[in-house]
Scaffold this motif. Structure first.
Motif, PDB file in Angstrom:
ATOM      1  N   ALA A  25       0.714  -1.131  -0.304  1.00 19.46           N
ATOM      2  CA  ALA A  25       0.116  -0.275  -0.097  1.00 19.46           C
ATOM      3  C   ALA A  25       1.163   1.306   0.117  1.00 19.46           C
ATOM      4  N   SER A  26       1.746   1.379   1.156  1.00 18.20           N
ATOM      5  CA  SER A  26       3.015   2.219   0.543  1.00 18.20           C
ATOM      6  C   SER A  26       3.368   2.655  -0.550  1.00 18.20           C
ATOM      7  N   ILE A  27       4.200   1.351  -0.778  1.00 15.60           N
ATOM      8  CA  ILE A  27       4.875   1.444  -2.521  1.00 15.60           C
ATOM      9  C   ILE A  27       3.246   2.220  -3.098  1.00 15.60           C
ATOM     10  N   ALA A  28       2.581   1.446  -3.668  1.00 15.52           N
ATOM     11  CA  ALA A  28       1.145   2.471  -4.440  1.00 15.52           C
ATOM     12  C   ALA A  28       1.444   3.354  -4.265  1.00 15.52           C
ATOM     13  N   ASP A  29       1.143   4.347  -2.997  1.00 15.94           N
ATOM     14  CA  ASP A  29       0.941   4.872  -2.401  1.00 15.94           C
ATOM     15  C   ASP A  29       1.714   5.851  -3.250  1.00 15.94           C
ATOM     16  N   LEU A  30       3.357   5.849  -2.680  1.00 14.34           N
ATOM     17  CA  LEU A  30       4.433   6.883  -2.905  1.00 14.34           C
ATOM     18  C   LEU A  30       4.717   7.071  -4.266  1.00 14.34           C
ATOM     19  N   PHE A  31       4.516   6.288  -5.100  1.00 13.91           N
ATOM     20  CA  PHE A  31       4.637   5.890  -7.020  1.00 13.91           C
ATOM     21  C   PHE A  31       3.660   6.052  -7.639  1.00 13.91           C
ATOM     22  N   ILE A  32       2.207   6.116  -6.391  1.00 12.09           N
ATOM     23  CA  ILE A  32       1.489   6.068  -8.076  1.00 12.09           C
ATOM     24  C   ILE A  32       0.617   7.266  -7.418  1.00 12.09           C
ATOM     25  N   PHE A  33      -0.396   7.141  -6.810  1.00  6.70           N
ATOM     26  CA  PHE A  33      -1.206   8.063  -6.135  1.00  6.70           C
ATOM     27  C   PHE A  33      -1.116   8.923  -5.034  1.00  6.70           C
ATOM     28  N   ASN A  34       0.137   9.076  -4.673  1.00  4.55           N
ATOM     29  CA  ASN A  34       0.461  10.540  -4.563  1.00  4.55           C
ATOM     30  C   ASN A  34       1.493  10.674  -5.584  1.00  4.55           C
ATOM     31  N   SER A  35       1.627  10.654  -6.498  1.00  5.67           N
ATOM     32  CA  SER A  35       2.219  11.241  -7.535  1.00  5.67           C
ATOM     33  C   SER A  35       1.023  12.159  -8.552  1.00  5.67           C
ATOM     34  N   ILE A  36       0.036  11.559  -8.640  1.00  7.34           N
ATOM     35  CA  ILE A  36      -0.997  12.082  -8.913  1.00  7.34           C
ATOM     36  C   ILE A  36      -1.759  13.446  -8.143  1.00  7.34           C
TER      37      ILE A  36
END
Length: 178
Positions: free
Chosen positions: A58-69
């Motif tokens: 979840a943290s990796i998804a946030d860091l590299f996808i959702f936080n970038s968006i």
């Protein structure tokens, strides 16, 4: 050449994968699920330990996808909250906003919530790949990668977005095992 094409297509599709500061919405959902599962602090800690791989993903998804968006659009698509964390007014130690251009103070891309109707990728010439996106509402966007020398320049609607070394793209393809 095939690896380069794959790298360009991957880069066109994942240009937001830069790792950005944000609200960590997916991780927050995992935490909320953990807290709702049981009411005891020790049981919650035990569940946290058992879910540690899920927290990592979840943290990796946030860091590299959702936080970038969130960074580029100004709104977190998971939490629905706006402004982006990086746009919040805080009494900061270093004041730079009054010294930079106003275009550097807000999210540069407004979220396009239109549904995609059709997407095509075409090879324009030996050095150019182009992705054409048509939306249900009738608008269209063009993403293009142009190789010049040892780099690829990426354009969105004929406006330069970034330039990346071919070696970096090939390293990405190798690391991602595309």
């Amino acid at each position: 050449m095939k690896k380069l094409k794959v790298a360009i297509v991957a880069a066109l599709g994942v240009t937001t994968l830069s790792g950005c500061m944000g609200q960590m919405g997916v991780t927050g959902l995992v935490t909320k699920g953990n807290l709702m599962a049981v009411d005891n602090r020790y049981a919650r800690e035990g569940l946290f330990i058992l879910l540690s791989p899920v927290y990592g993903i979840a943290s990796i998804a946030d860091l590299f996808i959702f936080n970038s968006i969130e960074f580029w659009t100004g709104k977190n698509m998971i939490t629905g909250k706006s402004p982006a964390v990086v746009d919040k007014n805080i009494d900061a130690l270093l004041k730079v906003n009054d010294k930079v251009d106003s275009s550097l103070k807000t999210a540069p891309i407004q979220a396009n919530n239109a549904q995609v109707e059709n997407t095509t990728i075409q090879q324009i010439d030996n050095n150019t790949l182009q992705m054409n996106i048509s939306y249900v509402n009738g608008t269209q966007k063009t993403l293009r990668g142009v190789k010049t020398g040892d780099a690829v320049a990426f354009y969105a609607d004929n406006q330069l977005v970034t330039t990346v070394k071919v070696q970096e793209l090939e390293n990405y393809v190798t690391a991602a095992q595309l």
